[in-house]
Enzyme design. Structure first.
Site, mmCIF file in Angstrom:
data_model
loop_
_atom_site.group_PDB
_atom_site.id
_atom_site.type_symbol
_atom_site.label_atom_id
_atom_site.label_comp_id
_atom_site.label_asym_id
_atom_site.label_seq_id
_atom_site.Cartn_x
_atom_site.Cartn_y
_atom_site.Cartn_z
ATOM 1 N N ASP A 16 -8.832 -40.553 72.694
ATOM 2 C CA ASP A 16 -10.225 -40.341 73.118
ATOM 3 C C ASP A 16 -10.163 -39.407 74.320
ATOM 4 O O ASP A 16 -9.149 -38.756 74.539
ATOM 5 C CB ASP A 16 -10.943 -41.678 73.393
ATOM 6 N N SER A 51 -6.248 -49.797 81.526
ATOM 7 C CA SER A 51 -6.356 -49.658 80.067
ATOM 8 C C SER A 51 -5.120 -49.042 79.407
ATOM 9 O O SER A 51 -4.921 -49.207 78.206
ATOM 10 C CB SER A 51 -7.583 -48.812 79.716
ATOM 11 N N HIS A 61 -7.397 -41.576 76.802
ATOM 12 C CA HIS A 61 -6.140 -42.224 76.406
ATOM 13 C C HIS A 61 -5.389 -41.412 75.357
ATOM 14 O O HIS A 61 -6.009 -40.716 74.558
ATOM 15 C CB HIS A 61 -6.429 -43.624 75.845
#
Ligand SMILES: *[C@@H]1O[C@H](CO)[C@@H](O)[C@H](O)[C@H]1NC(C)=O
Ligand SMILES: *[C@@H]1O[C@H](CO)[C@@H](O)[C@H](O)[C@H]1NC(C)=O
Length: 357
Positions: free
Chosen positions: A332, A42, A335
């Protein structure tokens, strides 16, 4: 359709030819890779998971809050992510598109794409657990990509591109944080150091496969200080939300083995340049010295309460989002914000140049 193809060709001739075939003697232009190709999780997924049946996705607000048009593109942050920031800082292009899900122009393809998938890892079990696109599947997409490029520029130029592009491999965090420390499966089989050994072997196999598909300049990015992620501080950092030393030691051990293995591969694979890229040190600096960099918050994410908000649980219905993400290191609980990524990438470019030598 034909109009579109013709237009792509014009764009290709005007903008790409000088990059691909620098005039002889123009040494400074040849230092810039013609394209960037990205594999991993991600941290570098620019939207490949949007159409995949997985819970690891983020193509909804507040993700993309500060992106062009406030668009939630599937990038795991409020704005640009490392794929975009690296490509633009080394002078290739502003955004790196996801390989899947959108129609790509000839220009998009020959300047590079991301095959990365949120939730993936070197350990095959990691992607399996969350139905992400595995690293091997990402290599299959790369094979398909190479055929498309060959159809656009011809065999010889396609070979030149494959050989001279900058490759970036960014994964490993989910292997440690999710697969090893969170689920029980691997802990039945391995103690921590054996798991790290197993995962690094798996990384090595991936790198060798990528090499055999023609990649030469491969940058392998180590894992960040995972004990300082807001999620880990919540789970193990106590009331003061300290960084968890066990997790950070695991990251250091993993990075040390990965770094040794990349050195060994460079020495054994002819004409390869496999470079370990340390993000642990610069990111720990940004987190622990956050105020020096103008951040006011470094131990909880902008999106959420600081507990376990990632993707599905960080959405506009269930959580609050901070007003100004640029004051936060984390977007978050997992990240970074665009601004923190930008500072990190600037540090990496200072240390590793254009990721080519
Ligand atoms: C890692 O595993 C390989 C093969 O299973 C083994 O030969 C090697 O000694 C191990 N290294 C460490 C540091 O555990
Ligand atoms: C924080 O900044 C100081 C001063 O620049 C530096 O000496 C120190 O190493 C930094 N901390 C980390 C964890 O990098």
């Amino acid at each position: 359709m034909e109009m579109r193809a013709a237009l792509s060709l014009v764009i290709f001739m005007v903008f790409v030819r000088p990059i691909l075939f620098p005039a002889s003697g123009a040494k400074e232009t040849s230092a810039r890779p013609p394209a960037i190709l990205i594999f991993g999780d991600s941290i570098v997924d620019t939207g490949n998971n949007n159409d995949v049946l997985t819970v690891v996705k983020c193509n909804f607000p507040p993700y993309g809050k500060d992106f062009v048009g406030h668009k939630a593109t599937g990038r795991f942050s409020n704005g640009k992510i490392p794929s975009d920031l690296i490509a633009s800082q080394i002078g290739i292009k502003e955004y790196v598109p996801a390989y899947l899900g959108i129609e790509l122009s000839a220009y998009d393809l020959i300047t590079g794409v991301s095959f990365a998938s949120g939730g993936s890892g070197f350990d095959p079990l990691t992607s399996q657990l969350v139905s992400a696109i595995s690293m091997d599947e990402q290599l299959n997409l790369f094979k398909e990509y190479k055929e498309k490029v060959k159809a656009i520029v011809g065999e010889k130029k396609a070979e030149y591109l494959t050989c001279n592009s900058a490759y970036l491999v960014v994964t490993g965090t989910d292997d440690l944080v999710n697969t090893y420390f969170t689920t029980p499966f691997r802990r039945f089989q391995f103690d921590l150091l054996s798991y790290i050994n197993f995962t690094v072997q798996s990384a090595s196999t991936f790198i060798q496969k990528l090499y055999h598909l023609g990649a030469r300049k491969i940058n392998v990015v180590g894992v960040p200080p995972i004990g300082c992620l807001p999620s880990q501080r919540t789970l193990a950092g106590g009331i003061e939300r300290r960084c968890d030393p066990t997790y950070n030691k695991a990251a250091i051990a993993f990075n040390s083995q990965l770094s040794k293995e990349t050195q060994r591969l460079t020495n054994s694979l002819p004409k390869s340049m496999i470079q370990y890229v340390d993000t642990y040190t610069p990111l720990l600096d940004i987190i622990l010295n956050a105020s020096i960099y103008g951040f006011t918050e470094s131990n909880r994410g902008c999106c959420g309460t600081g507990t376990l908000e990632v993707t599905l649980t960080c959405n506009s219905l269930t959580t609050v989002t901070c007003e100004d993400a640029s004051k936060f290191v984390f977007w978050d609980s997992y990240h970074l914000t665009e601004r923190a990524y930008e500072i990190l990438i600037t540090k990496l470019i200072q240390r590793y140049g254009t990721f080519m030598d």
